[in-house]
Design a protein around this motif. Structure first.
Motif, PDB file in Angstrom:
ATOM      1  N   PRO A 241      10.399   4.717  14.042  1.00 42.57           N
ATOM      2  CA  PRO A 241      10.007   3.686  14.835  1.00 42.57           C
ATOM      3  C   PRO A 241      10.655   2.381  14.097  1.00 42.57           C
ATOM      4  O   PRO A 241      10.694   1.944  12.807  1.00 42.57           O
ATOM      5  N   GLU A 242      10.715   1.248  14.911  1.00 41.34           N
ATOM      6  CA  GLU A 242      11.237  -0.212  14.682  1.00 41.34           C
ATOM      7  C   GLU A 242      10.447  -0.794  13.455  1.00 41.34           C
ATOM      8  O   GLU A 242      10.990  -1.285  12.564  1.00 41.34           O
ATOM      9  N   ASN A 243       9.028  -0.806  13.412  1.00 41.18           N
ATOM     10  CA  ASN A 243       8.431  -1.340  12.543  1.00 41.18           C
ATOM     11  C   ASN A 243       8.611  -0.725  11.235  1.00 41.18           C
ATOM     12  O   ASN A 243       8.708  -1.406  10.200  1.00 41.18           O
ATOM     13  N   SER A 266       0.693  -5.355   7.958  1.00 42.07           N
ATOM     14  CA  SER A 266      -0.459  -5.640   8.433  1.00 42.07           C
ATOM     15  C   SER A 266      -0.259  -5.815  10.059  1.00 42.07           C
ATOM     16  O   SER A 266      -1.325  -5.800  10.878  1.00 42.07           O
ATOM     17  N   SER A 267       0.994  -5.946  10.466  1.00 39.97           N
ATOM     18  CA  SER A 267       1.272  -5.996  11.992  1.00 39.97           C
ATOM     19  C   SER A 267       1.147  -4.537  12.611  1.00 39.97           C
ATOM     20  O   SER A 267       0.885  -4.526  13.848  1.00 39.97           O
ATOM     21  N   ASP A 268       0.688  -3.696  11.778  1.00 39.50           N
ATOM     22  CA  ASP A 268       0.789  -2.222  12.549  1.00 39.50           C
ATOM     23  C   ASP A 268      -0.415  -1.715  12.045  1.00 39.50           C
ATOM     24  O   ASP A 268      -0.824  -1.290  10.970  1.00 39.50           O
ATOM     25  N   VAL A 269      -1.292  -1.463  12.872  1.00 42.85           N
ATOM     26  CA  VAL A 269      -2.928  -0.893  12.528  1.00 42.85           C
ATOM     27  C   VAL A 269      -2.713   0.379  12.197  1.00 42.85           C
ATOM     28  O   VAL A 269      -3.479   0.773  10.997  1.00 42.85           O
ATOM     29  N   SER A 270      -1.842   1.350  12.462  1.00 42.71           N
ATOM     30  CA  SER A 270      -1.875   2.803  11.895  1.00 42.71           C
ATOM     31  C   SER A 270      -1.274   2.848  10.376  1.00 42.71           C
ATOM     32  O   SER A 270      -1.863   3.360   9.596  1.00 42.71           O
ATOM     33  N   THR A 272      -1.502   0.154   8.592  1.00 44.86           N
ATOM     34  CA  THR A 272      -2.581  -0.547   7.416  1.00 44.86           C
ATOM     35  C   THR A 272      -3.640   0.341   7.281  1.00 44.86           C
ATOM     36  O   THR A 272      -3.919   0.577   6.045  1.00 44.86           O
ATOM     37  N   ALA A 273      -4.207   1.272   8.207  1.00 46.15           N
ATOM     38  CA  ALA A 273      -5.167   2.068   8.016  1.00 46.15           C
ATOM     39  C   ALA A 273      -4.750   3.409   7.118  1.00 46.15           C
ATOM     40  O   ALA A 273      -5.511   3.668   6.013  1.00 46.15           O
ATOM     41  N   GLU A 274      -3.563   3.837   7.176  1.00 43.25           N
ATOM     42  CA  GLU A 274      -3.001   4.862   6.205  1.00 43.25           C
ATOM     43  C   GLU A 274      -2.850   4.339   4.744  1.00 43.25           C
ATOM     44  O   GLU A 274      -3.139   4.877   3.637  1.00 43.25           O
ATOM     45  N   LEU A 275      -2.427   2.977   4.702  1.00 42.98           N
ATOM     46  CA  LEU A 275      -2.269   2.392   3.391  1.00 42.98           C
ATOM     47  C   LEU A 275      -3.637   2.159   2.514  1.00 42.98           C
ATOM     48  O   LEU A 275      -3.922   2.678   1.602  1.00 42.98           O
ATOM     49  N   LEU A 276      -4.436   1.556   3.311  1.00 45.86           N
ATOM     50  CA  LEU A 276      -5.832   1.570   2.703  1.00 45.86           C
ATOM     51  C   LEU A 276      -6.663   2.922   2.449  1.00 45.86           C
ATOM     52  O   LEU A 276      -7.484   2.804   1.424  1.00 45.86           O
ATOM     53  N   LYS A 277      -6.348   3.760   3.171  1.00 43.53           N
ATOM     54  CA  LYS A 277      -6.699   5.254   2.834  1.00 43.53           C
ATOM     55  C   LYS A 277      -6.323   5.728   1.602  1.00 43.53           C
ATOM     56  O   LYS A 277      -6.874   6.335   0.580  1.00 43.53           O
ATOM     57  N   HIS A 291      -9.790  -3.962   0.244  1.00 40.83           N
ATOM     58  CA  HIS A 291      -9.848  -4.000   1.606  1.00 40.83           C
ATOM     59  C   HIS A 291      -8.584  -5.040   1.959  1.00 40.83           C
ATOM     60  O   HIS A 291      -8.309  -5.115   3.306  1.00 40.83           O
ATOM     61  N   SER A 292      -7.821  -5.412   1.166  1.00 39.82           N
ATOM     62  CA  SER A 292      -6.909  -6.331   1.426  1.00 39.82           C
ATOM     63  C   SER A 292      -5.451  -5.738   1.411  1.00 39.82           C
ATOM     64  O   SER A 292      -5.125  -4.879   0.130  1.00 39.82           O
ATOM     65  N   ILE A 293      -4.412  -5.949   2.285  1.00 43.24           N
ATOM     66  CA  ILE A 293      -3.332  -4.968   2.223  1.00 43.24           C
ATOM     67  C   ILE A 293      -2.561  -5.607   1.318  1.00 43.24           C
ATOM     68  O   ILE A 293      -1.600  -4.993   0.593  1.00 43.24           O
ATOM     69  N   SER A 294      -2.719  -6.914   0.935  1.00 45.37           N
ATOM     70  CA  SER A 294      -1.781  -7.602  -0.153  1.00 45.37           C
ATOM     71  C   SER A 294      -1.984  -6.996  -1.592  1.00 45.37           C
ATOM     72  O   SER A 294      -0.980  -6.651  -2.185  1.00 45.37           O
ATOM     73  N   ASP A 295      -3.411  -6.638  -1.636  1.00 45.75           N
ATOM     74  CA  ASP A 295      -3.586  -6.070  -2.881  1.00 45.75           C
ATOM     75  C   ASP A 295      -3.191  -4.556  -3.067  1.00 45.75           C
ATOM     76  O   ASP A 295      -2.783  -4.057  -3.981  1.00 45.75           O
ATOM     77  N   ALA A 296      -3.448  -4.000  -1.578  1.00 47.92           N
ATOM     78  CA  ALA A 296      -3.058  -2.501  -1.622  1.00 47.92           C
ATOM     79  C   ALA A 296      -1.347  -2.475  -2.070  1.00 47.92           C
ATOM     80  O   ALA A 296      -1.137  -1.304  -2.668  1.00 47.92           O
ATOM     81  N   VAL A 297      -0.651  -3.259  -1.475  1.00 50.94           N
ATOM     82  CA  VAL A 297       0.606  -3.023  -1.571  1.00 50.94           C
ATOM     83  C   VAL A 297       1.254  -3.229  -3.349  1.00 50.94           C
ATOM     84  O   VAL A 297       1.918  -2.502  -3.606  1.00 50.94           O
ATOM     85  N   LYS A 298       0.341  -4.171  -3.861  1.00 51.07           N
ATOM     86  CA  LYS A 298       0.730  -4.188  -5.229  1.00 51.07           C
ATOM     87  C   LYS A 298       0.059  -3.288  -6.177  1.00 51.07           C
ATOM     88  O   LYS A 298       0.814  -2.698  -6.719  1.00 51.07           O
ATOM     89  N   ILE A 299      -0.905  -2.437  -5.489  1.00 44.62           N
ATOM     90  CA  ILE A 299      -1.478  -1.358  -6.391  1.00 44.62           C
ATOM     91  C   ILE A 299      -0.491  -0.124  -6.085  1.00 44.62           C
ATOM     92  O   ILE A 299      -0.232   0.531  -7.036  1.00 44.62           O
ATOM     93  N   VAL A 300      -0.032   0.156  -4.880  1.00 43.13           N
ATOM     94  CA  VAL A 300       0.615   1.086  -4.514  1.00 43.13           C
ATOM     95  C   VAL A 300       1.986   1.121  -5.078  1.00 43.13           C
ATOM     96  O   VAL A 300       2.625   2.160  -5.409  1.00 43.13           O
TER      97      VAL A 300
END
Length: 494
Positions: A241-243, A266-270, A272-277, A291-300
């Motif tokens: 998919p393009e995103n 963050s612009s893709d709901v699914s 976002t959900a998978e990353l936080l999971k 709960h923060s995508i920015s923090d999650a990206v740094k952690i992962v």
């Protein structure tokens, strides 16, 4: 009297072929019904890999070898009963004078002693790298002069050009020495085996005879060509998919900022959900939920994000087209097992741990892609098979079986997957052949796959690659079973 026939478990044979693991039959006395059973197993095994042309020759050779193995075990019992040293040439010659007559006249007595002494004969069939490996083991080592005599007969067989010539020469021989073995070598040569792929070894209290036979040349050419054409046809499957493609491009760009990547996710709901999971899973053991995508990206980390994208992209591409729940359930379970095994056995190898889940999830991509193929693609395959005079069912069984690793790897390369994932997909049934840089992670995925199959009672401990078990310091069946139980309980608990 009607001959009792042992029922063959065809599913077990198919599983062994698809997983590239040995299929083993063990006997202590080799009654007639066991010989028939071994022959039945061989016939189904060869049919599954489309090598039926080998059956007549291999059937003869297998009977010859297992009977020789049983006879070798019986000798050990007989010589022990006669208080003769089988390793002493003079005593050996003395014992052999009456061996045949004495044992045939009281065969049940000697077979009973053989069973009690645990003198087994094991037959093993395996297919790997488009070759068939057959091993016959018996629980008794050859004496030096026995070993020499066998190799003399093998050398003698090499001087004949055909079975017919060998039989004529040996029947004219006053002793007919080595007729069975020589004929067997000539038959094996006729169906494609070279002398270096016939081995007789004596070690660790066992005698091992090993045969390695390549699949027929035309068969290899047809399946290889069909696999490549299949991949060309599958190019009709959409790219990611393009995103997801856009995020991948950002990750590959050294100028990208973490904030840019986080914003795109963050612009893709699914996503976002998978990353936080993922970041809130037991893998990261956070003291409080993220709960923060920015923090999650740094952690992962970037590698973790890329692996997440490959997982989600593959699922989105294929899941809606393949409703084979059993196949996907197996992939998810292997991924879970692989990740947990990596955490416990990878010795702090963070890259191995990070790659384990996605490699486990996508290891069977060849099978999944074929399941997901559009009816138009399958129709084109049928036309190709007709043109090459290859049955469609054969190609289907090869993609699902011994060739699905190659097919999956070719698809993964088309989608620009990282080399580690491509390598795991290609070699997950044969980790010993994986490139050295990826052998550890490939072995890990193989082991996870075996744990899942063991828990589903599809394989036995003895079928599992001993090199892989050794790599992860698994030395006993009880230890393996304990890990299997813990993984199974944890999976269903989560």
């Amino acid at each position: 009297m009607i001959q009792k026939r042992i029922k063959v478990d065809e599913n077990k044979i198919k599983t062994a072929i698809q997983a590239g693991i040995p299929l083993t039959v063990t006997t202590y006395t080799l009654p007639q019904e066991m010989l028939v059973y071994i022959e039945d197993v061989l016939k189904i095994f060869l049919k599954e890999v489309n090598q039926e042309q080998m059956f007549e020759g291999l059937s003869y050779c297998l009977k010859e070898l297992v009977n020789n193995a049983k006879k070798a075990n019986t000798k050990r019992i007989y010589f022990s009963q006669k208080h003769l040293d089988i390793t002493d040439k003079a005593q050996y010659d003395e014992g052999m004078k009456n061996f045949k007559t004495d044992t045939l006249n009281n065969i049940r007595y000697y077979m009973d002693l053989q069973r009690k002494a645990g003198l087994y004969v094991k037959v093993s069939l395996q297919t790997r790298n488009k070759k068939i490996k057959i091993e016959i083991r018996n629980k008794s080592e050859l004496a030096v002069f026995e070993y020499k005599r066998i190799h003399d007969k093998i050398t003698r067989a090499q001087q004949y050009e055909s079975v017919e010539e060998g039989m004529t020469q040996l029947l004219d021989d006053s002793e007919g020495a080595g007729l069975g073995l020589v004929i067997m070598i000539l038959i094996l040569r006729k169906i494609g085996m070279t002398e270096e792929n016939f081995q007789v070894l004596s070690e660790n209290g066992e005698t091992l005879t090993r045969l390695i036979l390549p699949f027929g040349q035309k068969f290899n050419q047809d399946v290889s060509a069909l696999s490549k054409e299949f991949v060309e046809i599958v190019k009709g499957l959409p790219e990611f998919p393009e995103n997801i493609a856009k995020i991948n491009k950002l990750i590959s760009d050294p100028k990208s900022k973490m904030s840019d990547i986080a914003l795109q996710i963050s612009s893709d709901v699914s996503l976002t959900a998978e990353l936080l999971k993922l970041v809130n899973s037991a893998a990261f053991s956070l003291s409080s939920p993220c709960h923060s995508i920015s923090d999650a990206v740094k952690i992962v980390g970037l590698r973790g994000i890329r692996n997440l994208l490959f997982s989600i992209g593959s699922i989105q591409n294929l899941m809606s087209k393949s409703d084979n729940k059993q196949m996907w359930d197996h992939s998810y379970k292997v991924a879970y097992y692989a990740y947990n095994l990596a955490r416990n056995f990878a010795g702090g190898d963070r890259i191995c741990i990070e790659d384990s889940y996605v490699c486990g999830l996508l290891h069977d991509m060849g099978k999944i892609v074929f399941e997901a193929a559009h009816p138009d693609i399958l129709e084109k395959i049928k036309v190709m098979c007709d043109q090459r005079n290859v049955s469609t069912s054969l190609f289907e069984s090869m993609v699902a079986g011994v060739n699905h690793g190659d097919v999956g790897a070719m698809i993964a390369e088309k989608w620009n997957f990282p080399p580690v994932i491509v390598s795991v997909i290609r070699y997950h049934h044969d980790p010993d052949s994986a490139p050295e840089d990826y052998r550890k992670i490939t072995s890990l995925i193989y082991l996870a796959d075996m744990f899942v199959k063991y828990g589903d009672e599809l394989v036995e401990y003895e079928q599992i690659n001993p090199n892989v078990l050794s790599l992860f310091n698994i030395t006993k069946k009880e230890q393996f079973e304990g890990i299997s139980d813990r993984l199974k309980k944890a999976f269903y608990k989560d």
